[in-house]
Design a protein around this motif. Structure first.
Motif: not given
Lengths: 173, 173
Positions: A79-86, A121-123
């Motif tokens: 998925t994709y976070s608009t704060w943290m990226g992939p 991915c950081v999450r």
């Protein structure tokens, strides 16, 4: 107990389909499963797959009562976070009841975390039902944060008629 | 008010980046935004993009106080339900405050629903903060279900050190 973790192949989809239903039964929502193993084959093993999946397998001599050697799975996607990226989203993590307590679930989770890191991915995110104490404890013990409890995030869904209503009101410009 | 909804292009990433920060400020979490417009360009406009985005644009004569004509966005991607198959997940829906109340947010939401239908997704999902009553009311009025309230789903996240810990414990087999 010996077990092996490996990437799922198309041939595993019947086993994955069986365990998806077992997990839904555990979550008290078996009627919600509308996916067939043919659809899993199509959606997960095409040019741009919708998901990836890891499988836990035991040797033939340790097979389940019913004769299964594929005894767990972890199904995830990006998925994709608009704060943290992939971000990696772990949709399902499941181990058959008779094989629990052997580190298979933890092994699958750690392998998915490894995939996340490899893909920068950081999450790693997932969702769990609030009454599912064993799972919540399992994740909490490994340091996961419950963002619904701490930040107040709620899941919202459109489907069926309310989704159709939106489509019918879409502007034409 | 006249507005146009269209697919975002690479050139919109500076505007999207600006509005991502505006939305994070509204959500009281501006420090969490670590994404640059260059990263949005890379992640959204490559061979296999991590996300798709719709833009709301007003004519030059209706531009914002600061001179912006791109005044809203809806950023989404495809996830997968092991019960129902492909799903659209709406990560961000945002309209600049001075342009609200003109149907732009609803238009963006309906357009994303249209994309979902075209891609044979039977669900459109998103998440919202529990104190964000305007947004919760907006979605509820359109028939959305709050799955955290009704079924008890909680968001769980691994990141930073707890994600690294999982990686370090991944089995080698």
């Amino acid at each position: 107990m010996n077990f092996k973790l490996r990437a799922a192949t198309k041939d595993d989809c019947k086993d994955i389909s069986r365990m998806i239903t077992e997990l839904a039964v555990y979550e008290n929502m078996p009627d919600q499963v509308k996916i067939s193993h043919e659809e899993l084959e199509r959606d997960g093993f095409c040019q741009n797959p919708f998901f990836e999946c890891l499988i836990a397998e035991v040797p033939e001599e340790q097979k389940s009562k019913e004769g299964f050697t594929v005894v767990g799975y972890a199904l995830y996607f990006y998925t994709y976070s608009t704060w943290m990226g992939p971000t990696v989203y772990l949709e399902d993590l499941y181990v058959m009841p008779e094989f629990r307590g052997n580190g298979i679930g933890k092994g699958l989770l750690c392998k998915v975390a490894e995939v996340a890191k490899k893909k920068q991915c950081v999450r790693l995110q997932l969702s769990v039902l609030n009454w599912n104490t064993p799972s919540r404890d399992f994740y909490a013990a490994k340091g996961a944060k419950d963002l619904t409890a701490t930040e107040g995030w709620h899941f919202i869904r459109f489907d069926g008629q309310n989704l159709d209503n939106l489509v019918n009101e879409a502007p034409t410009n």
